[in-house]
Design a protein around this motif. Structure first.
Motif, PDB file in Angstrom:
ATOM      1  N   LEU A 306       0.847  -1.226  -0.106  1.00 56.27           N
ATOM      2  CA  LEU A 306      -0.011  -0.036   0.054  1.00 56.27           C
ATOM      3  C   LEU A 306       0.765   1.313  -0.090  1.00 56.27           C
ATOM      4  O   LEU A 306       2.040   1.172   0.558  1.00 56.27           O
ATOM      5  CB  LEU A 306      -0.814   0.047   1.301  1.00 56.27           C
ATOM      6  CG  LEU A 306      -1.621  -1.149   1.643  1.00 56.27           C
ATOM      7  CD1 LEU A 306      -2.418  -0.983   2.980  1.00 56.27           C
ATOM      8  CD2 LEU A 306      -2.722  -1.327   0.251  1.00 56.27           C
ATOM      9  N   TRP A 307       0.381   2.262  -0.560  1.00 53.74           N
ATOM     10  CA  TRP A 307       1.061   3.513  -0.573  1.00 53.74           C
ATOM     11  C   TRP A 307       0.353   4.518  -0.165  1.00 53.74           C
ATOM     12  O   TRP A 307      -0.925   5.050  -0.328  1.00 53.74           O
ATOM     13  CB  TRP A 307       1.484   4.020  -1.864  1.00 53.74           C
ATOM     14  CG  TRP A 307       2.228   5.335  -2.080  1.00 53.74           C
ATOM     15  CD1 TRP A 307       1.558   6.370  -2.679  1.00 53.74           C
ATOM     16  CD2 TRP A 307       3.354   5.918  -1.203  1.00 53.74           C
ATOM     17  NE1 TRP A 307       2.134   7.576  -2.332  1.00 53.74           N
ATOM     18  CE2 TRP A 307       3.387   7.499  -1.456  1.00 53.74           C
ATOM     19  CE3 TRP A 307       4.286   5.587  -0.656  1.00 53.74           C
ATOM     20  CZ2 TRP A 307       4.259   8.440  -1.065  1.00 53.74           C
ATOM     21  CZ3 TRP A 307       5.092   6.408  -0.030  1.00 53.74           C
ATOM     22  CH2 TRP A 307       5.170   7.708  -0.240  1.00 53.74           C
ATOM     23  N   GLU A 312      -0.410  17.866   4.114  1.00 48.00           N
ATOM     24  CA  GLU A 312      -1.216  18.837   5.109  1.00 48.00           C
ATOM     25  C   GLU A 312      -1.791  17.938   6.459  1.00 48.00           C
ATOM     26  O   GLU A 312      -2.752  18.056   6.733  1.00 48.00           O
ATOM     27  CB  GLU A 312      -2.298  19.282   4.363  1.00 48.00           C
ATOM     28  CG  GLU A 312      -2.167  20.062   2.938  1.00 48.00           C
ATOM     29  CD  GLU A 312      -3.566  20.690   2.524  1.00 48.00           C
ATOM     30  OE1 GLU A 312      -4.401  20.287   2.687  1.00 48.00           O
ATOM     31  OE2 GLU A 312      -3.079  21.318   1.792  1.00 48.00           O
ATOM     32  N   GLY A 313      -0.824  17.153   7.033  1.00 45.50           N
ATOM     33  CA  GLY A 313      -0.812  16.641   8.493  1.00 45.50           C
ATOM     34  C   GLY A 313      -1.862  15.387   8.300  1.00 45.50           C
ATOM     35  O   GLY A 313      -1.933  14.989   9.228  1.00 45.50           O
ATOM     36  N   ASN A 314      -1.943  14.979   7.062  1.00 44.30           N
ATOM     37  CA  ASN A 314      -2.623  13.764   6.771  1.00 44.30           C
ATOM     38  C   ASN A 314      -1.917  12.648   5.922  1.00 44.30           C
ATOM     39  O   ASN A 314      -1.422  13.004   4.927  1.00 44.30           O
ATOM     40  CB  ASN A 314      -4.228  13.704   6.098  1.00 44.30           C
ATOM     41  CG  ASN A 314      -4.892  14.677   7.291  1.00 44.30           C
ATOM     42  OD1 ASN A 314      -5.096  14.448   8.347  1.00 44.30           O
ATOM     43  ND2 ASN A 314      -5.580  15.720   6.540  1.00 44.30           N
ATOM     44  N   LEU A 315      -2.090  11.255   6.217  1.00 47.23           N
ATOM     45  CA  LEU A 315      -1.736  10.040   5.563  1.00 47.23           C
ATOM     46  C   LEU A 315      -2.985   9.628   4.553  1.00 47.23           C
ATOM     47  O   LEU A 315      -4.010   9.122   5.414  1.00 47.23           O
ATOM     48  CB  LEU A 315      -0.963   9.071   6.345  1.00 47.23           C
ATOM     49  CG  LEU A 315       0.213   9.425   6.928  1.00 47.23           C
ATOM     50  CD1 LEU A 315       0.806   8.359   7.911  1.00 47.23           C
ATOM     51  CD2 LEU A 315       1.448   9.270   5.601  1.00 47.23           C
ATOM     52  N   ALA A 329      -8.153   8.056   5.163  1.00 48.80           N
ATOM     53  CA  ALA A 329      -7.076   8.971   5.395  1.00 48.80           C
ATOM     54  C   ALA A 329      -6.923   8.810   7.019  1.00 48.80           C
ATOM     55  O   ALA A 329      -7.899   8.636   7.770  1.00 48.80           O
ATOM     56  CB  ALA A 329      -7.853  10.445   5.170  1.00 48.80           C
ATOM     57  N   VAL A 330      -5.624   9.059   7.430  1.00 45.20           N
ATOM     58  CA  VAL A 330      -5.427   9.090   8.762  1.00 45.20           C
ATOM     59  C   VAL A 330      -4.588  10.272   9.269  1.00 45.20           C
ATOM     60  O   VAL A 330      -3.792  10.916   8.528  1.00 45.20           O
ATOM     61  CB  VAL A 330      -4.333   7.848   8.922  1.00 45.20           C
ATOM     62  CG1 VAL A 330      -3.832   7.670  10.242  1.00 45.20           C
ATOM     63  CG2 VAL A 330      -4.901   6.440   8.395  1.00 45.20           C
ATOM     64  N   GLN A 362      -6.921  -2.831  10.300  1.00 38.34           N
ATOM     65  CA  GLN A 362      -7.556  -2.448   9.096  1.00 38.34           C
ATOM     66  C   GLN A 362      -6.673  -2.669   8.088  1.00 38.34           C
ATOM     67  O   GLN A 362      -6.949  -3.048   6.892  1.00 38.34           O
ATOM     68  CB  GLN A 362      -7.775  -1.001   9.264  1.00 38.34           C
ATOM     69  CG  GLN A 362      -9.034  -0.603  10.107  1.00 38.34           C
ATOM     70  CD  GLN A 362      -9.467   1.010  10.202  1.00 38.34           C
ATOM     71  OE1 GLN A 362      -8.512   1.563  10.846  1.00 38.34           O
ATOM     72  NE2 GLN A 362     -10.277   1.442   9.257  1.00 38.34           N
ATOM     73  N   LEU A 363      -5.423  -2.317   8.272  1.00 35.69           N
ATOM     74  CA  LEU A 363      -4.148  -2.574   7.078  1.00 35.69           C
ATOM     75  C   LEU A 363      -4.108  -3.833   6.800  1.00 35.69           C
ATOM     76  O   LEU A 363      -3.914  -4.311   5.653  1.00 35.69           O
ATOM     77  CB  LEU A 363      -3.005  -1.688   7.522  1.00 35.69           C
ATOM     78  CG  LEU A 363      -3.030  -0.170   7.634  1.00 35.69           C
ATOM     79  CD1 LEU A 363      -1.652   0.352   8.274  1.00 35.69           C
ATOM     80  CD2 LEU A 363      -3.508   0.382   6.433  1.00 35.69           C
ATOM     81  N   LEU A 364      -4.132  -4.716   7.785  1.00 32.55           N
ATOM     82  CA  LEU A 364      -3.710  -6.242   7.790  1.00 32.55           C
ATOM     83  C   LEU A 364      -5.120  -6.804   7.040  1.00 32.55           C
ATOM     84  O   LEU A 364      -4.999  -7.608   6.105  1.00 32.55           O
ATOM     85  CB  LEU A 364      -3.717  -6.891   9.242  1.00 32.55           C
ATOM     86  CG  LEU A 364      -2.466  -6.605   9.879  1.00 32.55           C
ATOM     87  CD1 LEU A 364      -2.455  -7.237  11.164  1.00 32.55           C
ATOM     88  CD2 LEU A 364      -1.156  -7.265   9.079  1.00 32.55           C
ATOM     89  N   SER A 365      -6.140  -6.269   7.041  1.00 35.27           N
ATOM     90  CA  SER A 365      -7.280  -6.617   6.549  1.00 35.27           C
ATOM     91  C   SER A 365      -7.377  -6.380   4.811  1.00 35.27           C
ATOM     92  O   SER A 365      -7.510  -7.107   4.051  1.00 35.27           O
ATOM     93  CB  SER A 365      -8.685  -5.963   6.968  1.00 35.27           C
ATOM     94  OG  SER A 365      -9.928  -6.354   6.131  1.00 35.27           O
TER      95      SER A 365
END
Length: 660
Positions: A306-307, A312-315, A329-330, A362-365
């Motif tokens: 994943l990329w 602006e303060g968010n991934l 968005a994180v 969440q990412l593992l899923s």
């Protein structure tokens, strides 16, 4: 004879592997050049390129450091990678690898010995002696990689001529070629030969550690047996240290296979990473390239990826190799998830044995794997985002290495898409260093004949009874002094800043010491001492001005000495308290016959020339003007036992602007 590139000279795989690793890890260029300088094949390749017509009619390169300055770090590292690719394809027999190890030890021993002898006997270019020591037996290296026995023997028999032809093709000049051509001449034939020829010849003999070399040291340079054996012992210790740092065994039989396999794997990983980065469209925007390369990352690692772009303060999840991805968005705040830790710490992070957070789950899923790791992409010291890889918790080291190489290559490509002031500054610094080195050599070549002419005029003047002719020669000497002043200052100017208002006096004096020893005090009857105090000597004067003051005083002192010889001493003192303020003092004292009474009244007046009758002339009038401009003072004490000039210069604080 073939060119070096056509000869495909072999290297020990350990050396090439270590050089490649240093390039991949972005080690300091001096660390890389030290590794490269230990291998004859790499030295030959780099010198051939640096001295090629590609770089125009500039002065020759005589050391690896100079080659790096001319080539630039990027081209230098590309050459190392190319050499590694070639080396990975070499397939010498077991006996040949053993010969190559022994060759490496002998060549490096010769080079280190040549540099030690150059320093001991005051040859002005020790690095040149080292480089010639590295390539002196290139014919043997060619022979090791030559299968035909007859041709191999021809190379062995013509080693000296092969080395001479190589250094000639690199444009290193006739003296370097002579050092190669006459390296095997008998010591008795070399007693009156050129300095460099004797250094290289003796180094080749001492590298064999036999009694003939010990005897030759006495014949050529008058070195005692005890000193010569001590040189051999130290060089042997240094060789063992270098071999150990590179992982090269010197005692037992040599097996190149393990290091060759490691080198092939490193080269393969480097090539794979470069190819994977190349899949992205280089004309695209940075954000688009990063999103596109997620597929390349999966291609080389075999892991889903994943990329997350950072803005602006968010991934924000921008691309994935697991199919359609949701909008995710994180907030990029310090947290305990693998993703946010990688961002905030700007280092590789893995889930490992710890309990996953909600975001980790969440990412593992999305990745459909039992574990994960994350690695940030840093460009210009700013994190552009994070790659997240799905793993089984047991990521092999090879995969981790591929990942690191991929990120390095990607960061480099993206960094080059826009001007980088720091890179431009570094390139400008290296270009300036190369130009400064060229200027120093040219000034040295010009200064030598000027010194000889000045000394000859002095001798001629003393033979003449015609007062008018002697005065005319004094005028010629003053003009030579003026030219020498300019040359000495040119050779010392290593920055473009001509508006300095402070400097460290001791540092400036130390930089002038060698120049004085090589020019004004090269006569064995003239002695020179530099005594600098241990206290800080920062002064409110520019380096160019203080150098000119010292140069003029030192030259006048040297020229005041009688023909039978004498000494000049330069001494600093600090702090000196006088008149309610701090000063730094410099004294220039000589053991001449003193200044005649009739001349002292006009000592600092231009046009009152009295050279060889004491001190004075144009030089002292310039000194007085410069000292006045510094708001300093100058005083003179003279008598039948010599003359001392005392200069007081206002002291500056070490933390004052422009203090170095």
């Amino acid at each position: 004879m073939n060119t070096v590139s056509e000869l495909e000279l072999p290297s020990l795989p350990e050396v090439t592997l270590r050089a490649l690793e240093a390039c991949q890890q972005d080690d300091h260029y001096r660390s890389i050049s030290e590794i490269v300088a230990s291998d004859t094949a790499l030295v030959a390749r780099i010198l051939a390129l640096a001295n090629s017509a590609l770089y125009g009619p500039v002065s020759e390169v005589r050391s690896i450091d100079q080659a790096l300055l001319r080539l630039g770090t990027r081209r230098f590292k590309t050459l190392i990678l190319t050499a590694a690719l070639r080396q990975a394809l070499f397939d010498l027999g077991g006996g040949a690898w053993q010969q190559l190890r022994d060759f490496w030890r002998h060549a490096l021993t010769t080079a280190m010995t040549a540099r030690a002898l150059a320093i001991l006997t005051r040859y002005p270019e020790p690095d040149e002696a080292f480089m010639l020591g590295m390539v002196h037996n290139t014919g043997e290296l060619i022979a090791i990689s030559t299968p035909d026995a007859k041709t191999r023997q021809t190379y062995m028999d013509q080693q000296s001529d092969i080395a001479a032809e190589l250094v000639t093709s690199w444009g290193l000049g006739p003296l370097a070629a002579d050092a190669m051509r006459y390296q095997q001449a008998l010591p008795s034939e070399l007693q009156d030969a050129g300095h460099l020829v004797k250094v290289i010849s003796l180094a080749t003999r001492l590298a064999l550690s036999d009694t003939a070399g010990i005897a030759a040291a006495g014949t050529m340079f008058g070195l005692s047996e005890e000193l010569t054996r001590e040189i051999n012992r130290r060089i042997s210790h240094d060789i063992a240290t270098v071999a150990e740092s590179l992982g090269i065994p010197l005692v037992n039989s040599y097996n190149a296979e393990p290091a060759t396999q490691h080198l092939r794997q490193a080269v393969l990983r480097q090539a794979i990473a470069q190819q994977a980065v190349g899949f992205a469209d280089p004309a695209g925007k940075r954000s688009a390239i990063l999103a596109e390369t997620v597929g390349s990352l999966t291609l080389i690692t075999g892991l889903p990826a994943l990329w997350f772009g950072y803005s602006e303060g968010n991934l924000v999840l921008l691309s994935s190799t697991t199919g359609q991805h949701p909008h995710l968005a994180v907030t990029a705040q310090a947290g305990s998830s693998v993703l946010t830790e990688a961002l905030t710490c700007q280092t590789f992070r893995t889930l490992g044995e710890r309990s996953p957070t909600v975001l980790d789950r969440q990412l593992l899923s999305l990745l459909r794997t039992p574990s994960l790791s994350a690695t940030p992409v840093i460009i210009d010291n700013v994190c552009s985002g994070v790659f997240v890889l799905g793993t089984d918790g047991r990521t092999p080291d090879t995969t981790t290495h591929l990942l690191n190489l991929f990120i390095q290559q990607l960061s480099r490509v993206l960094q080059e898409k826009k001007p980088d002031p720091e890179r431009e500054t570094e390139h400008a610094r290296m270009d300036h260093a190369a130009a400064t080195e060229t200027l120093r050599r040219q000034v040295h070549e010009i200064s030598n004949p000027l010194t000889i002419i000045r000394q000859y005029i002095h001798q001629l003047r003393n033979r003449l009874d015609d007062r008018r002719a002697r005065e005319e020669l004094d005028i010629v000497r003053e003009e030579l002094d003026r030219a020498s002043n300019l040359l000495l200052q040119m050779s010392q100017n290593t920055t473009d800043n001509t508006s300095e208002d402070s400097c460290d006096l001791n540092t400036e004096l130390q930089s002038l010491t060698r120049l004085f020893e090589d020019s004004l005090f090269s006569d064995s009857k003239l002695h020179f001492k530099m005594l600098t105090c241990s206290a800080p000597t920062f002064i409110l004067a520019g380096s160019s001005a203080i150098r000119q003051v010292v140069i003029n005083l030192a030259r006048n002192a040297a020229e005041s000495l009688p023909n039978t010889g004498g000494s000049v001493t330069i001494k600093t003192s600090a702090p000196v308290w006088q008149g309610g303020r701090n000063w730094v003092e410099i004294e220039v004292a000589d053991t001449g016959t003193g200044i005649p009474e009739t001349i002292r009244q006009n000592l600092f007046i231009s046009g009152k020339t009295t050279k060889k009758e004491g001190h004075s002339g144009l030089g002292l009038s310039i000194v007085k003007q410069l000292v006045d401009d510094m708001e300093g003072t100058i005083a003179c004490h003279t008598g039948k036992n010599g003359t001392t000039f005392r200069v007081l210069i206002p002291a500056a604080k070490p933390d004052q602007p422009n203090c170095h």
